[in-house]
Write a protein that holds these residues in place. Structure first.
Motif, PDB file in Angstrom:
ATOM      1  N   SER A   1      12.698 -77.839 -61.618  1.00  0.00           N
ATOM      2  CA  SER A   1      12.740 -77.347 -60.204  1.00  0.00           C
ATOM      3  C   SER A   1      11.183 -76.982 -59.568  1.00  0.00           C
ATOM      4  N   LYS A   2      10.555 -76.476 -60.674  1.00  0.00           N
ATOM      5  CA  LYS A   2       9.322 -76.050 -60.404  1.00  0.00           C
ATOM      6  C   LYS A   2       8.349 -77.393 -60.268  1.00  0.00           C
ATOM      7  N   GLU A   3       8.566 -78.345 -61.239  1.00  0.00           N
ATOM      8  CA  GLU A   3       7.743 -79.729 -61.060  1.00  0.00           C
ATOM      9  C   GLU A   3       8.123 -80.357 -59.979  1.00  0.00           C
ATOM     10  N   LYS A   4       9.404 -80.365 -59.293  1.00  0.00           N
ATOM     11  CA  LYS A   4       9.894 -81.118 -58.327  1.00  0.00           C
ATOM     12  C   LYS A   4       9.209 -80.278 -56.817  1.00  0.00           C
ATOM     13  N   ALA A   5       9.233 -79.243 -57.110  1.00  0.00           N
ATOM     14  CA  ALA A   5       8.602 -78.184 -55.851  1.00  0.00           C
ATOM     15  C   ALA A   5       7.000 -78.706 -55.809  1.00  0.00           C
ATOM     16  N   SER A   6       6.479 -78.812 -56.991  1.00  0.00           N
ATOM     17  CA  SER A   6       4.864 -79.091 -56.951  1.00  0.00           C
ATOM     18  C   SER A   6       4.910 -80.569 -56.622  1.00  0.00           C
ATOM     19  N   ASP A   7       5.582 -81.664 -56.781  1.00  0.00           N
ATOM     20  CA  ASP A   7       5.615 -83.018 -56.491  1.00  0.00           C
ATOM     21  C   ASP A   7       5.640 -82.935 -54.859  1.00  0.00           C
ATOM     22  N   VAL A   8       6.886 -82.342 -54.408  1.00  0.00           N
ATOM     23  CA  VAL A   8       6.908 -82.334 -52.999  1.00  0.00           C
ATOM     24  C   VAL A   8       5.583 -81.640 -52.235  1.00  0.00           C
ATOM     25  N   ALA A   9       5.090 -80.670 -52.785  1.00  0.00           N
ATOM     26  CA  ALA A   9       4.088 -79.973 -51.954  1.00  0.00           C
ATOM     27  C   ALA A   9       2.997 -80.879 -52.146  1.00  0.00           C
TER      28      ALA A   9
ATOM     29  N   GLU B   1      -0.692 -84.504 -48.896  1.00  0.00           N
ATOM     30  CA  GLU B   1      -1.216 -85.811 -48.723  1.00  0.00           C
ATOM     31  C   GLU B   1      -0.809 -86.304 -47.522  1.00  0.00           C
ATOM     32  N   GLU B   2       0.497 -86.102 -46.824  1.00  0.00           N
ATOM     33  CA  GLU B   2       0.680 -86.399 -45.562  1.00  0.00           C
ATOM     34  C   GLU B   2      -0.159 -85.861 -44.414  1.00  0.00           C
ATOM     35  N   GLY B   3      -0.230 -84.502 -44.619  1.00  0.00           N
ATOM     36  CA  GLY B   3      -1.116 -83.520 -43.619  1.00  0.00           C
ATOM     37  C   GLY B   3      -2.682 -84.107 -43.686  1.00  0.00           C
ATOM     38  N   GLU B   4      -3.081 -84.760 -44.824  1.00  0.00           N
ATOM     39  CA  GLU B   4      -4.412 -85.134 -44.751  1.00  0.00           C
ATOM     40  C   GLU B   4      -4.435 -86.066 -44.055  1.00  0.00           C
ATOM     41  N   GLU B   5      -3.291 -87.302 -44.367  1.00  0.00           N
ATOM     42  CA  GLU B   5      -3.149 -88.320 -43.466  1.00  0.00           C
ATOM     43  C   GLU B   5      -3.188 -88.394 -41.859  1.00  0.00           C
ATOM     44  N   TYR B   6      -2.271 -87.102 -41.529  1.00  0.00           N
ATOM     45  CA  TYR B   6      -2.285 -86.916 -40.098  1.00  0.00           C
ATOM     46  C   TYR B   6      -3.419 -86.352 -39.627  1.00  0.00           C
TER      47      TYR B   6
END
Length: 95
Positions: free
Chosen positions: A54-62, A67-72
């Protein structure tokens, strides 16, 4: 949040079921205690594995969100620069 509650419900039910099953097993106390310890350690290990996943998945999503925020942000800066340049050109055209 409902998935989290379901997860903990399943873990709790499995642990309680295992303990009850072992307590009513027709074996002597030492064997039963050893089985309870073994089962508890196994459940704890499974829980730790699930939490790490779960921690790995949360880290991946974060990371993806970042990345999306940087793109925007970059797109917004590019648009602002484009509008600024267009405004400067219009100002220079009328001077």
């Amino acid at each position: 949040m409902n998935g989290n509650k379901a997860f903990w419900g399943i873990i709790t039910a499995a642990a309680v079921g295992a303990v009850i099953g072992l307590l009513f097993a027709p074996e002597d106390g030492n064997k039963t205690i050893k089985k309870i310890k073994k089962k508890t350690n196994s459940l704890a290990s499974d829980l730790i594995d699930a939490l790490e996943k779960s921690k790995e998945k949360a880290s991946d999503v974060a990371g993806q969100i970042k990345e999306e925020g940087e793109e925007y942000k970059n797109a917004a800066f590019d648009k602002a620069e484009e509008y600024s340049n267009t405004a400067k050109e219009e100002i220079n055209r009328y001077q």
